[in-house]
Motif scaffolding. Structure first.
Motif, PDB file in Angstrom:
ATOM      1  N   VAL A 438      64.344  31.618  23.724  1.00 34.39           N
ATOM      2  CA  VAL A 438      65.497  30.655  23.883  1.00 34.39           C
ATOM      3  C   VAL A 438      66.484  30.702  22.948  1.00 34.39           C
ATOM      4  O   VAL A 438      67.970  30.868  23.143  1.00 34.39           O
ATOM      5  N   ALA A 439      66.078  31.027  21.501  1.00 32.77           N
ATOM      6  CA  ALA A 439      67.010  31.268  20.488  1.00 32.77           C
ATOM      7  C   ALA A 439      68.107  32.316  20.768  1.00 32.77           C
ATOM      8  O   ALA A 439      69.210  32.415  20.607  1.00 32.77           O
ATOM      9  N   ALA A 440      67.149  33.628  21.217  1.00 31.94           N
ATOM     10  CA  ALA A 440      68.162  34.692  21.466  1.00 31.94           C
ATOM     11  C   ALA A 440      69.176  34.444  22.679  1.00 31.94           C
ATOM     12  O   ALA A 440      70.664  34.801  22.782  1.00 31.94           O
ATOM     13  N   LEU A 441      68.951  33.779  23.812  1.00 27.68           N
ATOM     14  CA  LEU A 441      69.608  33.278  24.970  1.00 27.68           C
ATOM     15  C   LEU A 441      70.827  32.437  24.155  1.00 27.68           C
ATOM     16  O   LEU A 441      71.940  32.855  24.784  1.00 27.68           O
ATOM     17  N   LEU A 442      70.543  31.546  23.490  1.00 25.52           N
ATOM     18  CA  LEU A 442      71.763  30.743  22.993  1.00 25.52           C
ATOM     19  C   LEU A 442      72.445  31.609  22.134  1.00 25.52           C
ATOM     20  O   LEU A 442      73.809  31.326  22.136  1.00 25.52           O
ATOM     21  N   ILE A 443      71.934  32.396  21.255  1.00 22.14           N
ATOM     22  CA  ILE A 443      72.983  33.186  20.207  1.00 22.14           C
ATOM     23  C   ILE A 443      73.750  34.277  21.194  1.00 22.14           C
ATOM     24  O   ILE A 443      74.942  34.184  20.983  1.00 22.14           O
ATOM     25  N   ILE A 444      73.064  34.781  22.276  1.00 22.66           N
ATOM     26  CA  ILE A 444      73.840  35.669  23.127  1.00 22.66           C
ATOM     27  C   ILE A 444      75.118  34.954  23.823  1.00 22.66           C
ATOM     28  O   ILE A 444      76.185  35.486  23.929  1.00 22.66           O
ATOM     29  N   ILE A 445      74.599  33.819  24.219  1.00 20.30           N
ATOM     30  CA  ILE A 445      75.646  33.079  25.193  1.00 20.30           C
ATOM     31  C   ILE A 445      76.862  32.572  24.141  1.00 20.30           C
ATOM     32  O   ILE A 445      78.091  32.602  24.618  1.00 20.30           O
ATOM     33  N   ASN A 446      76.592  32.194  22.984  1.00 17.42           N
ATOM     34  CA  ASN A 446      77.695  31.871  22.104  1.00 17.42           C
ATOM     35  C   ASN A 446      78.494  33.241  21.463  1.00 17.42           C
ATOM     36  O   ASN A 446      79.444  32.749  21.307  1.00 17.42           O
ATOM     37  N   ALA A 447      77.715  34.152  21.409  1.00 16.18           N
ATOM     38  CA  ALA A 447      78.200  35.538  20.942  1.00 16.18           C
ATOM     39  C   ALA A 447      79.502  35.641  22.157  1.00 16.18           C
ATOM     40  O   ALA A 447      80.474  36.040  21.851  1.00 16.18           O
ATOM     41  N   TYR A 448      78.956  35.370  23.435  1.00 18.97           N
ATOM     42  CA  TYR A 448      79.874  35.885  24.646  1.00 18.97           C
ATOM     43  C   TYR A 448      81.251  35.058  24.460  1.00 18.97           C
ATOM     44  O   TYR A 448      82.408  35.298  24.576  1.00 18.97           O
ATOM     45  N   LEU A 449      81.059  33.534  23.979  1.00 19.58           N
ATOM     46  CA  LEU A 449      81.958  32.749  24.160  1.00 19.58           C
ATOM     47  C   LEU A 449      82.899  33.252  22.729  1.00 19.58           C
ATOM     48  O   LEU A 449      84.177  33.177  23.025  1.00 19.58           O
ATOM     49  N   LEU A 450      82.521  33.410  21.759  1.00 25.56           N
ATOM     50  CA  LEU A 450      83.222  33.956  20.582  1.00 25.56           C
ATOM     51  C   LEU A 450      83.921  35.176  21.055  1.00 25.56           C
ATOM     52  O   LEU A 450      85.206  35.180  20.626  1.00 25.56           O
ATOM     53  N   LEU A 451      83.479  36.250  21.682  1.00 21.73           N
ATOM     54  CA  LEU A 451      84.111  37.369  22.031  1.00 21.73           C
ATOM     55  C   LEU A 451      85.288  37.098  23.098  1.00 21.73           C
ATOM     56  O   LEU A 451      86.354  37.499  22.831  1.00 21.73           O
ATOM     57  N   ASP A 452      84.928  36.199  23.986  1.00 27.19           N
ATOM     58  CA  ASP A 452      85.875  35.726  24.879  1.00 27.19           C
ATOM     59  C   ASP A 452      87.178  35.141  24.347  1.00 27.19           C
ATOM     60  O   ASP A 452      88.211  35.371  24.655  1.00 27.19           O
ATOM     61  N   PHE A 453      86.627  34.351  23.411  1.00 25.67           N
ATOM     62  CA  PHE A 453      87.718  33.388  22.747  1.00 25.67           C
ATOM     63  C   PHE A 453      88.601  34.262  21.721  1.00 25.67           C
ATOM     64  O   PHE A 453      89.937  34.256  21.636  1.00 25.67           O
ATOM     65  N   PHE A 454      88.083  35.137  21.004  1.00 27.87           N
ATOM     66  CA  PHE A 454      88.770  35.822  19.921  1.00 27.87           C
ATOM     67  C   PHE A 454      89.684  37.211  20.793  1.00 27.87           C
ATOM     68  O   PHE A 454      90.793  37.350  20.189  1.00 27.87           O
ATOM     69  N   THR A 455      89.006  37.671  22.045  1.00 25.97           N
ATOM     70  CA  THR A 455      89.734  38.395  22.481  1.00 25.97           C
ATOM     71  C   THR A 455      91.125  37.683  22.943  1.00 25.97           C
ATOM     72  O   THR A 455      92.027  38.665  23.264  1.00 25.97           O
ATOM     73  N   ALA A 456      91.073  36.418  23.798  1.00 28.79           N
ATOM     74  CA  ALA A 456      92.182  36.081  23.869  1.00 28.79           C
ATOM     75  C   ALA A 456      93.165  35.376  23.032  1.00 28.79           C
ATOM     76  O   ALA A 456      94.292  35.328  23.136  1.00 28.79           O
ATOM     77  N   GLU A 457      92.488  34.963  21.735  1.00 23.52           N
ATOM     78  CA  GLU A 457      93.344  34.308  21.019  1.00 23.52           C
ATOM     79  C   GLU A 457      93.793  35.219  19.564  1.00 23.52           C
ATOM     80  O   GLU A 457      95.044  34.735  19.106  1.00 23.52           O
ATOM     81  N   VAL A 458      92.915  36.102  19.465  1.00 19.08           N
ATOM     82  CA  VAL A 458      93.430  37.017  18.105  1.00 19.08           C
ATOM     83  C   VAL A 458      94.524  37.809  18.537  1.00 19.08           C
ATOM     84  O   VAL A 458      94.344  38.742  19.404  1.00 19.08           O
ATOM     85  N   ARG A 459      95.574  37.686  17.583  1.00 24.85           N
ATOM     86  CA  ARG A 459      96.736  38.737  17.761  1.00 24.85           C
ATOM     87  C   ARG A 459      97.135  39.417  16.367  1.00 24.85           C
ATOM     88  O   ARG A 459      97.189  38.587  15.326  1.00 24.85           O
ATOM     89  N   GLY A 460      97.598  40.642  16.380  1.00 24.88           N
ATOM     90  CA  GLY A 460      98.132  40.978  15.306  1.00 24.88           C
ATOM     91  C   GLY A 460      96.926  41.902  14.390  1.00 24.88           C
ATOM     92  O   GLY A 460      95.596  41.487  14.428  1.00 24.88           O
ATOM     93  N   VAL A 461      97.365  43.209  13.697  1.00 25.40           N
ATOM     94  CA  VAL A 461      96.489  44.015  13.030  1.00 25.40           C
ATOM     95  C   VAL A 461      95.673  43.270  11.948  1.00 25.40           C
ATOM     96  O   VAL A 461      94.490  43.375  11.515  1.00 25.40           O
ATOM     97  N   LEU A 462      96.367  42.443  11.143  1.00 24.39           N
ATOM     98  CA  LEU A 462      95.826  41.835   9.804  1.00 24.39           C
ATOM     99  C   LEU A 462      94.725  40.779  10.246  1.00 24.39           C
ATOM    100  O   LEU A 462      93.851  40.776   9.626  1.00 24.39           O
ATOM    101  N   VAL A 463      95.076  40.064  11.196  1.00 25.92           N
ATOM    102  CA  VAL A 463      94.398  38.994  11.612  1.00 25.92           C
ATOM    103  C   VAL A 463      93.109  39.700  12.281  1.00 25.92           C
ATOM    104  O   VAL A 463      91.968  39.218  11.944  1.00 25.92           O
ATOM    105  N   GLY A 464      93.242  40.687  13.190  1.00 25.05           N
ATOM    106  CA  GLY A 464      91.910  41.342  13.815  1.00 25.05           C
ATOM    107  C   GLY A 464      91.218  41.896  12.604  1.00 25.05           C
ATOM    108  O   GLY A 464      89.759  42.000  12.941  1.00 25.05           O
ATOM    109  N   LEU A 465      91.815  42.302  11.637  1.00 26.92           N
ATOM    110  CA  LEU A 465      91.146  43.150  10.431  1.00 26.92           C
ATOM    111  C   LEU A 465      90.134  42.036   9.857  1.00 26.92           C
ATOM    112  O   LEU A 465      89.052  42.380   9.386  1.00 26.92           O
ATOM    113  N   MET A 466      90.887  40.857   9.383  1.00 29.65           N
ATOM    114  CA  MET A 466      90.144  39.812   8.768  1.00 29.65           C
ATOM    115  C   MET A 466      88.674  39.364   9.699  1.00 29.65           C
ATOM    116  O   MET A 466      87.885  39.080   9.271  1.00 29.65           O
TER     117      MET A 466
END
Length: 501
Positions: A438-466
């Protein structure tokens, strides 16, 4: 290094072992504040028969915990899931609630035990993460209350003013706490009943399709267009600060920890109470989801509905003589006020448990309330311009919550699996496997959310590096929490050795 074995007298204390209180140690409740559970005088260690009276005495902590499943962030997730996905995600809401119940039933005195079990640097990191998660949740809750006040005042009270009014609940909380735990629990029972009546009334007036509701609960269905809503449904259920909150609330009852039968009895009653509380919260969430599924699924408004304009959309759709806008506002206000007060409560337990601060409760409440209210007022002033900006804010706060989940779940599951800490109440192998899955599923689901969010929102080399640096540090600390006790690496090494021998 593993801690030394505990004396036998400690091996049967309530899940998990409570650090022995001293004049210099901070506990969730002082002995005089706890509710005494009537016990027989025979001294026997036989589990007493079920008693409705005892169940009533144990009733309270689970309902306070369940409020996190009904806070404004959850209500926004419900209405967006209903408007965007119709009835199709109800099954996921049901199973997410079941997962949440499983996690909450394992919670007990987590902040205090983390203080005892982890080195200072790790303890401080966990405390900071817990406080950040609490602040993020509190901003959503306070903004939700402020929106409700704005709705009920007809727009006369602005968002920032609603935030200031909501901040005063800190003093209400302190006033109520002086009258004892049961009085405080009664107030929350009234707020939950208010939510239940408000959203059930809306459900009755809008008359969602019963057949589609039943199919949505039974038949798993997930489309590519509803993945983000699905992730939001699951991500809203496990609130990091709520794990710490429930862990402290169960200490409000005085149980003889030296008798295994009394501990089993307490766990049974807490399990029943928590289950009932989360069933009620699930029904309320279903009411909200189905109301918006009936009214807005497949419409052009579906993608634009948020907390602030939801009431207006409902009024335009189902208004007329029936004041559904104000019914929505009342339910939202009850959700916001109850969750902000429990947020203050959780903040006290987190600060006291991790840092062992011997401060007066009103000082701790004022400090934890200020942590959330000051940034919330700033947020309200900057974001009270349009519904879109509030939706963006909510997305970022959901991401903040998602980042924190491993820092509550992993210590919890690690600690309740340790025999030297839990004694005979260590979770079994089957339970351990299920909970880690259950914990692994929750962490994977939230990792997907973070990946999807950062892919859409993060712009620029400096921000991406941070962001990349942050993710690396984040991943290393999560691995540290998982591998710290050495049990998992040792088992993997043993399995590899056997495979080659």
């Amino acid at each position: 290094m593993a801690p030394p074995p505990r004396p036998e007298s400690e091996s049967s204390s309530l899940l998990p072992i409570q650090p022995e209180p001293t004049s210099a140690s901070e506990t969730a409740y002082e002995p005089g504040e706890k509710i005494t559970i009537a016990d027989d005088e025979s001294g026997s260690d036989v589990t007493p028969p079920f008693s409705w009276k005892k169940l009533w005495l144990f009733t309270g902590p689970g309902f306070l915990m369940s409020i996190a499943f009904l806070d404004p962030g959850n209500l926004e997730g419900d209405l967006q899931a209903g408007a965007s996905a119709g009835y199709s995600l109800l099954w996921l809401l049901m199973w997410a609630t079941a997962m949440g119940l499983l996690i909450q039933m394992l919670s007990a005195s987590l902040a205090e035990v983390c203080r005892e079990e982890y080195p200072n640097w790790a303890r401080l990191v966990l405390w900071v993460m817990a406080e950040v998660a609490l602040i993020g949740a509190d901003i959503q809750e306070v903004i939700g209350s402020a929106i409700a006040i704005k709705i009920l005042s007809g727009g006369a009270i602005k968002l920032w003013a609603g935030v200031v009014i909501t901040a005063l609940d800190c003093f209400v909380f302190l006033f109520l706490e002086n009258y004892g735990v049961r009085k405080l629990e009664a107030v929350f029972a009234v707020l939950i009943a208010t939510m239940a009546v408000s959203f059930a009334w809306m459900f009755g007036e809008t008359k969602p399709n019963g057949k589609e509701l039943l199919i949505g609960l039974i038949v798993p269905k997930l489309g590519s267009k509803t993945i983000r809503q699905a992730v939001g449904v699951v991500g809203c259920v496990i609130m990091p600060h709520n794990v710490f909150l429930h862990s402290a609330l169960v200490q409000s009852r005085k149980v003889d920890n030296n008798k295994k039968s009394r501990v089993h009895e307490a766990l049974t009653y807490y399990s029943i109470e928590s289950t009932v509380a989360l069933i009620i919260s699930f029904i309320i969430n279903v009411c909200v989801t189905t109301v918006f599924a009936k009214g807005f699924y497949g419409t052009k408004e579906a993608g634009t509905i948020g907390l602030e304009n939801a009431g207006q959309f409902l009024q335009e759709k189902y208004g007329g003589i029936f004041p559904i806008l104000y019914i929505w506002g009342i339910g939202l206000l009850a959700a916001g006020q109850s969750s902000t007060i429990t947020g203050t409560y959780a903040g006290q337990f987190i600060m006291g448990g991790f840092l062992n601060l011997r401060l007066k409760k009103w000082i701790r409440a004022l400090i934890t309330r200020s942590f959330a209210i000051v940034p919330t007022i700033v947020v309200a002033l900057f974001f009270d311009t349009s519904d879109d900006t509030l939706d963006i804010l909510n997305e970022w706060l959901n991401v903040l919550q998602s980042v924190q989940i491993p820092f509550a779940l992993i210590p919890l599951l690690t600690l309740v699996s340790k025999e030297q800490l839990m004694g005979v109440f260590k979770i079994g192998k089957k339970t351990k496997v299920v909970t880690w899955i259950v914990a692994a599923l929750l962490i994977i689901i939230n990792a997907y959310l973070l990946l999807d969010f950062f892919t859409a929102e993060v712009r620029g080399v400096l921000v991406g590096l941070m962001v990349s640096i942050f993710i690396i540090i984040y991943g290393i600390f999560v691995l540290y929490l998982i591998l710290r006790d050495g049990e998992l690496p040792n088992r993997l090494a043993s399995a590899v050795h056997k495979s080659f021998s």
